[in-house]
Design a protein around this motif. Structure first.
Motif, PDB file in Angstrom:
ATOM      1  N   ASP A  16      30.196 -56.600  39.081  1.00  0.00           N
ATOM      2  CA  ASP A  16      30.720 -56.462  37.725  1.00  0.00           C
ATOM      3  C   ASP A  16      29.715 -56.956  36.685  1.00  0.00           C
ATOM      4  O   ASP A  16      29.520 -56.317  35.649  1.00  0.00           O
ATOM      5  CB  ASP A  16      32.065 -57.177  37.585  1.00  0.00           C
ATOM      6  CG  ASP A  16      33.149 -56.502  38.421  1.00  0.00           C
ATOM      7  OD1 ASP A  16      33.145 -55.250  38.506  1.00  0.00           O
ATOM      8  OD2 ASP A  16      33.982 -57.217  39.004  1.00  0.00           O
ATOM      9  N   LYS A  17      29.059 -58.077  36.958  1.00  0.00           N
ATOM     10  CA  LYS A  17      28.019 -58.563  36.044  1.00  0.00           C
ATOM     11  C   LYS A  17      26.838 -57.588  36.014  1.00  0.00           C
ATOM     12  O   LYS A  17      26.259 -57.337  34.953  1.00  0.00           O
ATOM     13  CB  LYS A  17      27.533 -59.952  36.456  1.00  0.00           C
ATOM     14  CG  LYS A  17      28.528 -61.047  36.169  1.00  0.00           C
ATOM     15  CD  LYS A  17      27.978 -62.399  36.588  1.00  0.00           C
ATOM     16  CE  LYS A  17      28.977 -63.500  36.359  1.00  0.00           C
ATOM     17  NZ  LYS A  17      28.471 -64.796  36.867  1.00  0.00           N
ATOM     18  N   LEU A  19      26.971 -54.370  36.490  1.00  0.00           N
ATOM     19  CA  LEU A  19      27.377 -53.203  35.705  1.00  0.00           C
ATOM     20  C   LEU A  19      27.331 -53.489  34.210  1.00  0.00           C
ATOM     21  O   LEU A  19      26.965 -52.609  33.422  1.00  0.00           O
ATOM     22  CB  LEU A  19      28.771 -52.734  36.118  1.00  0.00           C
ATOM     23  CG  LEU A  19      28.829 -51.979  37.442  1.00  0.00           C
ATOM     24  CD1 LEU A  19      30.277 -51.754  37.866  1.00  0.00           C
ATOM     25  CD2 LEU A  19      28.075 -50.668  37.351  1.00  0.00           C
ATOM     26  N   SER A  20      27.646 -54.707  33.819  1.00  0.00           N
ATOM     27  CA  SER A  20      27.579 -55.032  32.390  1.00  0.00           C
ATOM     28  C   SER A  20      26.148 -54.908  31.875  1.00  0.00           C
ATOM     29  O   SER A  20      25.929 -54.586  30.709  1.00  0.00           O
ATOM     30  CB  SER A  20      28.145 -56.423  32.113  1.00  0.00           C
ATOM     31  OG  SER A  20      27.269 -57.430  32.568  1.00  0.00           O
ATOM     32  N   PHE A  21      25.180 -55.120  32.741  1.00  0.00           N
ATOM     33  CA  PHE A  21      23.773 -54.971  32.345  1.00  0.00           C
ATOM     34  C   PHE A  21      23.309 -53.520  32.493  1.00  0.00           C
ATOM     35  O   PHE A  21      22.867 -52.897  31.530  1.00  0.00           O
ATOM     36  CB  PHE A  21      22.887 -55.891  33.184  1.00  0.00           C
ATOM     37  CG  PHE A  21      21.425 -55.803  32.854  1.00  0.00           C
ATOM     38  CD1 PHE A  21      20.921 -56.391  31.700  1.00  0.00           C
ATOM     39  CD2 PHE A  21      20.536 -55.137  33.687  1.00  0.00           C
ATOM     40  CE1 PHE A  21      19.571 -56.315  31.377  1.00  0.00           C
ATOM     41  CE2 PHE A  21      19.187 -55.058  33.382  1.00  0.00           C
ATOM     42  CZ  PHE A  21      18.706 -55.644  32.222  1.00  0.00           C
ATOM     43  N   ARG A  23      24.927 -50.633  33.181  1.00  0.00           N
ATOM     44  CA  ARG A  23      25.729 -49.609  32.504  1.00  0.00           C
ATOM     45  C   ARG A  23      25.808 -49.883  31.002  1.00  0.00           C
ATOM     46  O   ARG A  23      25.458 -49.028  30.189  1.00  0.00           O
ATOM     47  CB  ARG A  23      27.133 -49.566  33.106  1.00  0.00           C
ATOM     48  CG  ARG A  23      28.073 -48.558  32.438  1.00  0.00           C
ATOM     49  CD  ARG A  23      29.524 -48.796  32.812  1.00  0.00           C
ATOM     50  NE  ARG A  23      29.918 -50.157  32.450  1.00  0.00           N
ATOM     51  CZ  ARG A  23      30.827 -50.861  33.119  1.00  0.00           C
ATOM     52  NH1 ARG A  23      31.445 -50.367  34.161  1.00  0.00           N
ATOM     53  NH2 ARG A  23      31.123 -52.099  32.724  1.00  0.00           N
ATOM     54  N   ASP A  24      26.258 -51.073  30.645  1.00  0.00           N
ATOM     55  CA  ASP A  24      26.566 -51.351  29.244  1.00  0.00           C
ATOM     56  C   ASP A  24      25.319 -51.608  28.398  1.00  0.00           C
ATOM     57  O   ASP A  24      25.205 -51.080  27.297  1.00  0.00           O
ATOM     58  CB  ASP A  24      27.533 -52.528  29.135  1.00  0.00           C
ATOM     59  CG  ASP A  24      28.843 -52.266  29.881  1.00  0.00           C
ATOM     60  OD1 ASP A  24      29.173 -51.087  30.130  1.00  0.00           O
ATOM     61  OD2 ASP A  24      29.512 -53.244  30.231  1.00  0.00           O
ATOM     62  N   ALA A  25      24.387 -52.399  28.886  1.00  0.00           N
ATOM     63  CA  ALA A  25      23.188 -52.711  28.090  1.00  0.00           C
ATOM     64  C   ALA A  25      22.134 -51.615  28.199  1.00  0.00           C
ATOM     65  O   ALA A  25      21.534 -51.231  27.204  1.00  0.00           O
ATOM     66  CB  ALA A  25      22.592 -54.052  28.516  1.00  0.00           C
ATOM     67  N   ALA A 102      21.935 -56.403  23.034  1.00  0.00           N
ATOM     68  CA  ALA A 102      23.071 -56.343  23.962  1.00  0.00           C
ATOM     69  C   ALA A 102      23.206 -57.638  24.773  1.00  0.00           C
ATOM     70  O   ALA A 102      24.074 -57.737  25.636  1.00  0.00           O
ATOM     71  CB  ALA A 102      22.916 -55.148  24.896  1.00  0.00           C
ATOM     72  N   ASP A 124      17.903 -59.544  34.898  1.00  0.00           N
ATOM     73  CA  ASP A 124      19.282 -59.066  34.983  1.00  0.00           C
ATOM     74  C   ASP A 124      20.198 -60.226  35.376  1.00  0.00           C
ATOM     75  O   ASP A 124      19.722 -61.329  35.670  1.00  0.00           O
ATOM     76  CB  ASP A 124      19.384 -57.844  35.911  1.00  0.00           C
ATOM     77  CG  ASP A 124      19.361 -58.160  37.399  1.00  0.00           C
ATOM     78  OD1 ASP A 124      19.297 -59.350  37.789  1.00  0.00           O
ATOM     79  OD2 ASP A 124      19.407 -57.207  38.198  1.00  0.00           O
TER      80      ASP A 124
END
Length: 138
Positions: A16-17, A19-21, A23-25, A102, A124
């Motif tokens: 999950d962490k 993916l936050s990097f 995917r999201d960032a 981000a 990351d």
């Protein structure tokens, strides 16, 4: 004979962490996120490279690995000593600013390297060094 890269792997300790990097960032798309028997198979990739998947996996995904080996790999990951990938980008400075905004963990601001690229680097959430580069023009 054509040989093409289809998958590469990045060790992560928390999907999950990660993916936050990724995917999201970074804006990579999630291609697969599948759970099976206590494991999780997550792939991401650039829309510009639909045939290349980046697999986000535990640092030692071998189920027969010893506890000591798992601990050793986790320690190497935390120190940033496992290899990740180098992404190419059209604009290193804009990419840098986007990822920094981000919340990316900056390791190196954009710089012209003596080996012919302009690049920057982030860490990351798992500790991997992730670089972004573009060849310099003469």
């Amino acid at each position: 004979m054509n040989i093409n890269l289809s998958q590469c792997f990045i060790a992560v300790d928390d999907h999950d962490k990660a993916l936050s990097f990724y995917r999201d960032a970074l804006g990579l798309e999630v291609r697969k996120d599948v759970g099976f028997e206590g494991m999780r198979w997550v792939t991401v990739g650039s829309p510009a490279q639909p045939d290349v998947d980046i697999v986000l996996e535990p640092p030692l995904a071998d189920p027969s690995a010893s506890a000591a080996d798992r601990q050793a790999m986790a320690e190497l990951l935390a120190k940033g000593l496992l290899r990740a990938v180098i992404f190419s980008t059209e604009d290193v400075d804009a990419t840098f600013e986007h990822i920094r905004a981000a919340g990316g963990d900056v390791l190196q601001e954009p710089v012209d390297q003596p080996y012919g690229v302009r690049d920057c680097a982030f860490r990351d959430p798992a500790g991997n060094v992730v670089r972004f580069s573009k060849p310099r023009t003469a």
